[in-house]
Design an enzyme around this catalytic site. Structure first.
Site, mmCIF file in Angstrom:
data_model
loop_
_atom_site.group_PDB
_atom_site.id
_atom_site.type_symbol
_atom_site.label_atom_id
_atom_site.label_comp_id
_atom_site.label_asym_id
_atom_site.label_seq_id
_atom_site.Cartn_x
_atom_site.Cartn_y
_atom_site.Cartn_z
ATOM 1 N N HIS A 149 10.362 50.005 -28.022
ATOM 2 C CA HIS A 149 9.052 49.045 -28.198
ATOM 3 C C HIS A 149 7.930 50.116 -28.275
ATOM 4 C CE1 HIS A 149 6.239 45.992 -28.459
ATOM 5 N NE2 HIS A 149 5.349 46.536 -27.754
ATOM 6 N N ARG A 199 -4.726 33.379 -26.062
ATOM 7 C CA ARG A 199 -5.423 34.645 -25.763
ATOM 8 C C ARG A 199 -6.258 35.191 -26.894
ATOM 9 N NH1 ARG A 199 -0.780 38.277 -24.254
ATOM 10 N NH2 ARG A 199 -2.569 39.637 -24.067
ATOM 11 N N SER A 226 3.698 39.731 -22.075
ATOM 12 C CA SER A 226 3.947 39.157 -23.325
ATOM 13 C C SER A 226 4.730 40.131 -23.953
ATOM 14 C CB SER A 226 2.569 39.014 -24.067
ATOM 15 O OG SER A 226 2.688 39.127 -25.332
ATOM 16 N N LYS A 270 9.554 39.106 -24.133
ATOM 17 C CA LYS A 270 10.220 39.122 -25.346
ATOM 18 C C LYS A 270 11.342 40.276 -25.391
ATOM 19 C CE LYS A 270 6.066 39.150 -27.374
ATOM 20 N NZ LYS A 270 5.154 39.132 -28.347
#
Ligand code: URA
Length: 458
Positions: A90, A176, A191, A195
């Site tokens: 990521h 947010r 967050s 995921k």
């Protein structure tokens, strides 16, 4: 002691507790996350709690609890049936960051499964899904069962988030965005990781960007986020490492949609270009860690060597093309990658001075890419697959006034002038060569992250 049921929770008490600097326990955090997902906690109360969390911060324990509660707020992908170790990468986002197109097939070519759930262009940063959708027919909105089929066939698949996956994040992230509570390390960590962990990963490599194009502009904030994410994911049982990497200039020489696939496929074909070496190097470093954490190599350096071999022998290219075909994409567009590129308008920006290319405002360069049509101003807008910038000189290069500095590709002629001006204002050309910047400046393993968090003052 009686075995009575735990006392009912009241949202207003949880808001007050956080507002006054207290720490919520896992049950309280789980109550809020579930309430966000199923709509039982009103948005005004979630907003108030988010602001309290932003102002007071979340402890590591609270961040871990929020991550797990959000992960468990909807359906999850199970990698059990794949019979392979599942790994992913990521990135916190950047300009020209196309490493996913290299690391996913590299790790899959080394025997791992890469279930990658990616995002779209946001602000000045590009989106993996938008780039892939430049391939005619390529489907990113797969069901979890279609995702599994592609993974079984190819070892790698890159898809968008389904509606049922981590619904708590969909609600909280939108709030947010509207309540100025995005930039909170604990909320960002929960967050992102909720995921990633919902995709059933065994191992995760985080690419946390630093420099002028990074999402977190201060280095210490990016380091804290990196350490927090490693400690949180490791606490959830996923082997994780974070590499702090340079986003002080776009990664590689292309920034846009189709043109980023062109640069990636050139590298997968073994074609080298001096202006693409940083992309090649970072992709091999990230893939090396994925292969190591996935148990296929004793060290990250040995993982890098395996990745290098998969690049050289064409296995990674084969995985990439198989994945494109399995997701409905027309593989024939890669036969003549130049011919497929049909931008509406093109312009060459010449170097405006002689000297060395030095400091760059990479965020401004990202906005230039977006304004050429490659990104979007508002969620849901279409993007131009052909728009983008090819940088002809990178940081440290010696240029002469008048030589090509960048080629701009836009949807139409009237979209060229503003990005050209943005580029001239964003890049410094100076007499002396700039100080070299390392591509990977720091690595947070679990131990390094724990040590960092012990000393970090927040
Ligand atoms: N990306 C995410 O998915 N969540 C954040 O909070 C920030 C970036």
């Amino acid at each position: 002691m009686s075995n009575s049921a735990p006392a009912p929770l009241h949202v207003v008490d949880l808001i007050r507790k956080k507002r006054d600097g207290g720490a919520l326990n896992a049950r309280e955090i789980g109550f809020l996350a579930a309430g966000a997902a199923n709509g039982s906690v009103p948005l005004e109360q979630l907003s108030a709690w988010l602001m309290a969390a932003w102002l007071r911060g979340l402890s590591l324990t609270e961040t871990q609890a929020l991550t797990l509660a959000m992960r468990d707020s909807g359906e999850k992908f199970s990698t059990a049936r794949l019979g392979k170790v599942a790994v992913d990468k990521h990135s916190t986002g950047g300009v020209g960051d196309k490493t996913s197109f290299l690391v996913a097939p590299l790790a899959a070519a080394c025997g791992l499964a890469v279930p990658m759930i990616s995002g779209r262009a946001l602000g000045h940063t590009g989106g993996t899904l938008d780039k892939l959708e430049a391939i005619p027919g390529f489907q990113t909105a797969l069901t979890l069962s279609e995702f599994e089929t592609v993974l079984e066939k190819c070892g790698a698949s890159i898809v968008s988030q389904t509606l049922a996956l981590v619904p708590a994040d969909r609600v909280l992230y939108a709030l947010r965005d509207r309540t100025a509570t995005v930039e909170s390390p604990g909320l960002i960590c929960a967050s992102i990781l909720s995921k990633k962990l919902a995709a059933g990963l065994d191992a995760l490599v985080l690419d946390v960007k630093t420099g002028s194009g990074a999402f977190m502009s201060k280095r210490e904030d990016a380091e804290y986020l990196a350490a927090l994410m490693v400690a949180t994911a490791e606490g959830a049982g996923t082997r994780t490492v974070a590499l702090m990497t340079d986003m002080g200039q776009p990664l590689g020489r292309m920034a846009g949609n189709w043109i980023e696939l062109v640069e990636s496929v050139e590298l997968l074909r073994g074609q080298r270009n001096p202006e693409s070496e940083d992309l090649r190097e970072l992709s091999l470093a990230l893939a090396g860690w994925m292969i190591h954490l996935g148990g296929k190599a004793a060290t990250p350096e040995m993982g890098r060597q395996l990745a290098d071999t998969a690049l050289a022998n064409g296995y990674a290219l084969r995985v990439f093309l198989e994945m494109v075909a399995a997701q409905g994409g027309e593989v024939s567009v890669f036969d003549d990658i130049g011919a497929f590129h049909k931008p509406g308008a093109t312009m060459v920006v010449e170097a405006w001075a002689s000297g060395f290319v030095a400091e760059m405002d990479t965020t401004a360069l990202g906005w230039a890419v977006q304004r050429l049509g490659a990104g979007r101003e508002k969620a849901g807008e279409p993007v131009d697959p052909y728009a983008g910038i090819e940088f002809r000189a990178r940081r440290g290069a010696r240029v002469k006034a008048g030589q090509p500095f960048a080629t701009l590709y836009a949807t139409s002629e009237d979209m060229l002038a503003e990005p050209a001006e943005l580029i001239r204002a964003a890049v410094t050309i100076q007499d002396a060569p700039p100080r070299p910047v390392p591509l990977v400046s720091r690595i947070f393993t679990r131990e390094a992250a724990d040590a960092y968090l012990k000393d970090a003052v927040r």
